[in-house]
Scaffold this motif. Sequence first.
Motif, short mmCIF file in Angstrom:
data_model
loop_
_atom_site.label_atom_id
_atom_site.label_comp_id
_atom_site.label_asym_id
_atom_site.label_seq_id
_atom_site.Cartn_x
_atom_site.Cartn_y
_atom_site.Cartn_z
N THR A 1 13.47 1.28 -4.26
CA THR A 1 14.12 0.91 -3.01
C THR A 1 13.36 1.31 -1.76
O THR A 1 13.89 1.25 -0.67
N THR A 2 12.11 1.75 -1.88
CA THR A 2 11.34 2.05 -0.68
C THR A 2 10.90 0.74 -0.03
O THR A 2 11.11 -0.34 -0.56
N THR A 3 10.29 0.83 1.15
CA THR A 3 10.01 -0.39 1.92
C THR A 3 8.52 -0.59 2.15
O THR A 3 7.86 0.18 2.80
N ARG A 4 7.98 -1.65 1.55
CA ARG A 4 6.65 -2.14 1.85
C ARG A 4 6.55 -3.52 1.27
O ARG A 4 6.94 -3.76 0.14
N THR A 5 6.07 -4.45 2.05
CA THR A 5 5.96 -5.81 1.53
C THR A 5 4.77 -5.91 0.60
O THR A 5 3.87 -5.09 0.62
N ALA A 6 4.77 -6.95 -0.24
CA ALA A 6 3.68 -7.15 -1.19
C ALA A 6 2.37 -7.35 -0.44
O ALA A 6 2.30 -8.07 0.54
N MET A 7 1.32 -6.70 -0.91
CA MET A 7 0.01 -6.82 -0.28
C MET A 7 -0.81 -7.92 -0.94
O MET A 7 -1.37 -8.78 -0.30
N VAL A 8 -0.90 -7.87 -2.25
CA VAL A 8 -1.69 -8.84 -2.99
C VAL A 8 -0.83 -9.39 -4.11
O VAL A 8 -0.34 -8.64 -4.95
N ALA A 9 -0.63 -10.69 -4.13
CA ALA A 9 0.13 -11.33 -5.20
C ALA A 9 -0.85 -11.94 -6.20
O ALA A 9 -1.90 -12.44 -5.82
N MET A 10 -0.48 -11.89 -7.45
CA MET A 10 -1.30 -12.49 -8.50
C MET A 10 -0.67 -13.80 -8.95
O MET A 10 0.53 -13.85 -9.21
N ASN A 11 -1.47 -14.83 -9.03
CA ASN A 11 -1.01 -16.11 -9.55
C ASN A 11 -1.49 -16.27 -10.98
O ASN A 11 -2.66 -16.01 -11.29
N ARG B 1 -0.55 -5.25 -10.94
CA ARG B 1 -0.52 -3.94 -10.28
C ARG B 1 -1.93 -3.47 -9.93
O ARG B 1 -2.15 -2.87 -8.87
N ALA B 2 -2.88 -3.70 -10.81
CA ALA B 2 -4.26 -3.30 -10.54
C ALA B 2 -4.82 -4.06 -9.34
O ALA B 2 -5.53 -3.48 -8.50
N MET B 3 -4.49 -5.34 -9.20
CA MET B 3 -4.96 -6.11 -8.05
C MET B 3 -4.31 -5.62 -6.77
O MET B 3 -4.96 -5.49 -5.73
N ASN B 4 -3.03 -5.31 -6.84
CA ASN B 4 -2.34 -4.83 -5.65
C ASN B 4 -2.87 -3.47 -5.20
O ASN B 4 -2.94 -3.18 -4.01
N ALA B 5 -3.28 -2.64 -6.17
CA ALA B 5 -3.84 -1.32 -5.86
C ALA B 5 -5.32 -1.39 -5.50
O ALA B 5 -5.96 -0.35 -5.29
N LEU B 6 -5.87 -2.59 -5.44
CA LEU B 6 -7.28 -2.82 -5.13
C LEU B 6 -8.20 -2.19 -6.16
O LEU B 6 -9.35 -1.84 -5.87
N GLU B 7 -7.70 -2.01 -7.37
CA GLU B 7 -8.52 -1.49 -8.46
C GLU B 7 -9.38 -2.58 -9.08
O GLU B 7 -10.31 -2.29 -9.84
N GLU B 8 -9.05 -3.84 -8.80
CA GLU B 8 -9.88 -4.96 -9.21
C GLU B 8 -9.69 -6.07 -8.19
O GLU B 8 -8.69 -6.09 -7.46
N PRO B 9 -10.65 -6.99 -8.09
CA PRO B 9 -10.53 -8.06 -7.09
C PRO B 9 -9.32 -8.95 -7.36
O PRO B 9 -8.89 -9.11 -8.50
N ALA B 10 -8.79 -9.52 -6.29
CA ALA B 10 -7.70 -10.48 -6.43
C ALA B 10 -8.20 -11.69 -7.21
O ALA B 10 -9.26 -12.24 -6.91
N LYS B 11 -7.46 -12.09 -8.21
CA LYS B 11 -7.86 -13.19 -9.07
C LYS B 11 -6.67 -14.09 -9.39
O LYS B 11 -5.52 -13.66 -9.34
#
Length: 293
Positions: free
Chosen positions: A11-21, A196-206
């Motif tokens: 329930t914390t507040t932060r919008t999605a940074m990176v979405a994976m398709n 989750r890895a993409m959102n955490a910038l642990e790997e490039p958005a793909k």
Amino acid sequence: GRDAVGASTTTTTRTAMVAMNAYVMRHAESTNNALGAATIENDAREHDPGLTARGEAQCARVRARGGASASARGAGDVDGGDRASREVEVWSSPMRRCLMTADALARGLGVRFGVRGDLHEHGGCFRGARGGAGDGGGVVGLPGMTKAEMEDAFPACDVPMELEHGWWSPERGCESVRDAQERARGTAEWLWARARAMNALEEPAKDLYIVAHGMFIDMLFKTLFNVPRTSGKQPSLFCSQNACVHKLRFDVAEDGESVGLQMFNDVTHIPEHDRSGGSVEGLDVAYTKEGSA
């Protein structure tokens, strides 16, 4: 808490940074599909079929769709340009009909493709039929294509060493519905881990493309969307036509995670006279008769 596989509800507040398709595709029409009833009770079924002439025509359309997508990315004209710089991955089931479809897609996109053993259809690799005329009667398990066989037949694919001697354990015979559903749960967890890895910038958005099977896609979607997973007669079904495209969007944020179905069973790239599959009856009998969709 979690309201679907892998989806947390903090329930914390932060919008999605990176979405994976994730674009989930069913393979083009196979020779087993053309049988009309490729269940475990039909000893005319092939253990790892190729495509019909119509399936090959569908693959040509899949390749063209991939090429159009690659061109749009190069021009920055994809969803308003926000995905133009994203990398693309293509993953396939190790079954021949999916490999043929994924090969067409990857060639259109201009990329190589990988193979994941867990994307195979319910049942695994087997020949014969319940009470049929196979060796000793009934079902005989087979290992499936080996790494060398897959890479020789499809030079654009990369197969992990774990599939060196094949992707199925013959002693398992025919996989049960329950075991296939648990395998789909594992695939759902893998998708969430990638998001989750993409959102955490642990790997490039793909953007991920996954080429799989009608029954397995139904199991995967039921897992992701928290639809009860049962055996036998099904109260609800996600039906996929041959060579169709579904689009999933995975949003990861501290205020919660969600997966959305943004496109379902898109076959606009396939001319009407070349469309096939996707019937409720066909998918339902795959559950009630324990056969492959």
